[in-house]
Scaffold this motif. Structure first.
Motif, short mmCIF file in Angstrom:
data_model
loop_
_atom_site.label_atom_id
_atom_site.label_comp_id
_atom_site.label_asym_id
_atom_site.label_seq_id
_atom_site.Cartn_x
_atom_site.Cartn_y
_atom_site.Cartn_z
N GLY A 164 0.37 -0.64 0.05
CA GLY A 164 0.05 0.14 -0.02
C GLY A 164 0.69 1.08 -0.22
N LEU A 165 2.55 1.42 0.26
CA LEU A 165 3.13 2.67 -0.57
C LEU A 165 2.36 3.31 -1.09
CD1 LEU A 165 5.78 3.88 1.19
CD2 LEU A 165 7.23 2.27 -0.18
N GLU A 166 2.03 2.69 -2.38
CA GLU A 166 1.82 3.58 -3.55
C GLU A 166 0.77 4.35 -3.37
OE1 GLU A 166 -0.35 -0.26 -3.46
OE2 GLU A 166 1.63 0.23 -3.64
N ASN A 167 -0.11 3.99 -2.58
CA ASN A 167 -0.69 5.06 -1.80
C ASN A 167 -0.61 6.35 -0.56
OD1 ASN A 167 -3.28 3.39 -3.05
ND2 ASN A 167 -3.01 2.43 -1.49
N ARG A 168 1.18 6.28 -0.54
CA ARG A 168 1.26 7.47 -0.15
C ARG A 168 2.40 8.12 -0.33
NH1 ARG A 168 -2.07 8.73 4.46
NH2 ARG A 168 -3.95 6.25 4.43
N ILE A 169 2.72 7.67 -1.48
CA ILE A 169 3.89 8.47 -2.33
C ILE A 169 3.12 9.68 -3.04
CG2 ILE A 169 5.93 8.39 -3.57
CD1 ILE A 169 6.04 7.53 -1.31
N TYR A 170 2.74 10.77 -3.20
CA TYR A 170 2.30 11.59 -3.95
C TYR A 170 2.99 12.58 -4.37
CZ TYR A 170 -2.25 11.17 -0.98
OH TYR A 170 -3.11 10.53 -0.48
N GLY A 216 9.66 17.30 -11.24
CA GLY A 216 9.42 16.14 -10.50
C GLY A 216 8.95 15.81 -8.73
N THR A 217 7.52 16.38 -7.72
CA THR A 217 8.16 16.68 -6.91
C THR A 217 7.52 15.35 -6.34
OG1 THR A 217 8.48 18.78 -6.80
CG2 THR A 217 7.64 17.84 -4.75
N TRP A 218 7.98 14.72 -5.15
CA TRP A 218 7.33 13.19 -4.47
C TRP A 218 7.77 13.59 -2.69
CZ3 TRP A 218 9.70 11.02 -0.60
CH2 TRP A 218 11.26 10.64 -0.54
N ARG A 219 6.33 13.51 -2.17
CA ARG A 219 6.36 13.44 -0.84
C ARG A 219 6.16 11.77 -0.10
NH1 ARG A 219 1.29 14.72 1.21
NH2 ARG A 219 -0.06 15.56 -0.07
N PHE A 220 5.89 11.29 0.95
CA PHE A 220 6.24 10.71 1.26
C PHE A 220 4.59 10.79 2.63
CE2 PHE A 220 7.03 6.53 4.06
CZ PHE A 220 6.03 5.36 4.00
N ASP A 221 3.36 10.30 2.37
CA ASP A 221 2.57 11.65 3.76
C ASP A 221 1.82 10.46 4.35
OD1 ASP A 221 0.76 13.09 4.24
OD2 ASP A 221 -0.73 13.46 3.01
N THR A 222 1.97 10.32 5.72
CA THR A 222 0.99 9.36 6.15
C THR A 222 0.03 10.18 6.94
OG1 THR A 222 2.88 9.27 7.97
CG2 THR A 222 3.05 7.22 6.32
N THR A 223 -0.38 10.58 6.85
CA THR A 223 -1.58 11.43 7.80
C THR A 223 -3.11 10.88 7.80
OG1 THR A 223 -0.72 13.76 6.68
CG2 THR A 223 -3.45 13.31 7.78
N GLY A 224 -3.73 10.58 8.81
CA GLY A 224 -4.68 9.68 9.04
C GLY A 224 -4.16 8.20 9.47
N MET A 225 -2.75 7.58 9.19
CA MET A 225 -2.98 6.44 9.48
C MET A 225 -2.45 6.12 10.69
SD MET A 225 -0.35 5.67 6.31
CE MET A 225 -0.37 4.17 6.20
#
Length: 207
Positions: free
Chosen positions: A103-109, A169-178
């Motif tokens: 599920g990491l693909e859902n958290r890399i924006y 290209g800009t990426w971020r690892f977001d775990t908000t709400g987890m």
């Protein structure tokens, strides 16, 4: 000298008719061969295809290769795409070959901007001019931007070899709400995706 009989005279008359027809036919045939003639020609018409060529300055290296990533981390890289095409067209960016994990693909924006300046792995001097691809998680990006038809960040080329376009290209690892357990479950995960720029020719040249 004897005078021809009436029967002989009749045969002679009938015999002369085909000769006259043959002579007349010969005259018509000779007349056809003598007809006037003239032509004009436009020679050398030909058709050849144009060419479309697209390259970038990554030298075969991945733009993003992040190891030991932690929640909240982010980063950005730039790349310059060059068109060597001699026909006008449109370039669009999209994604392919998403590899998922835990599920990491859902958290890399990821967000892609167009602009000027910068170079591969160095965004110094980059100035954004457009942002047609909104920030999305990789899982969603792979669905909504999956081919040329659904691609974004459109760039119209004029058909002059050497045209360039910069992208950031800009990426971020977001775990908000987890929950903490959900965050911990992402440890050791690895995802990957291909960024593709495709050029398709459009306007037909004047015949």
């Amino acid at each position: 000298m004897k005078t021809p009989s009436a029967r002989v005279r009749k045969l002679a008359m009938f015999a002369s008719a085909p000769v006259a027809i043959l002579i007349a036919g010969g005259m018509v045939w000779q007349g056809s061969q003598a007809a006037f003639n003239a032509t004009t020609r436009n020679a050398g018409s030909s058709w050849s295809t144009g060419s479309v060529t697209l390259t970038d300055d990554d030298n075969g290296a991945a733009a993003f290769h992040v190891e030991n990533m932690v929640p909240g981390q982010s980063g950005q890289k730039c790349i310059v795409v060059t068109s060597q095409s001699n026909v006008p067209g449109e370039v669009r960016a999209y994604t392919q070959n998403l590899v998922t994990s835990k599920g990491l693909e859902n958290r890399i924006y990821f967000d892609l901007e167009q602009g000027t300046g910068g170079s591969f792995n160095d965004c110094t001097g980059f100035t954004p001019t457009a942002n047609e691809v909104p920030e999305l998680p990789l899982s969603q990006l792979a669905t909504v931007n999956r081919d040329f038809a659904t691609g974004g960040a459109a760039w119209d080329t004029a058909g002059t070899p050497g045209e360039t376009q910069s992208y950031r290209g800009t990426w971020r690892f977001d775990t908000t709400g987890m929950s903490q357990d959900e965050v911990n479950a992402l440890q050791g995960a690895r995802v990957s995706i291909d960024l593709v720029w495709e050029l398709q020719s459009d306007n037909a040249p004047t015949p």
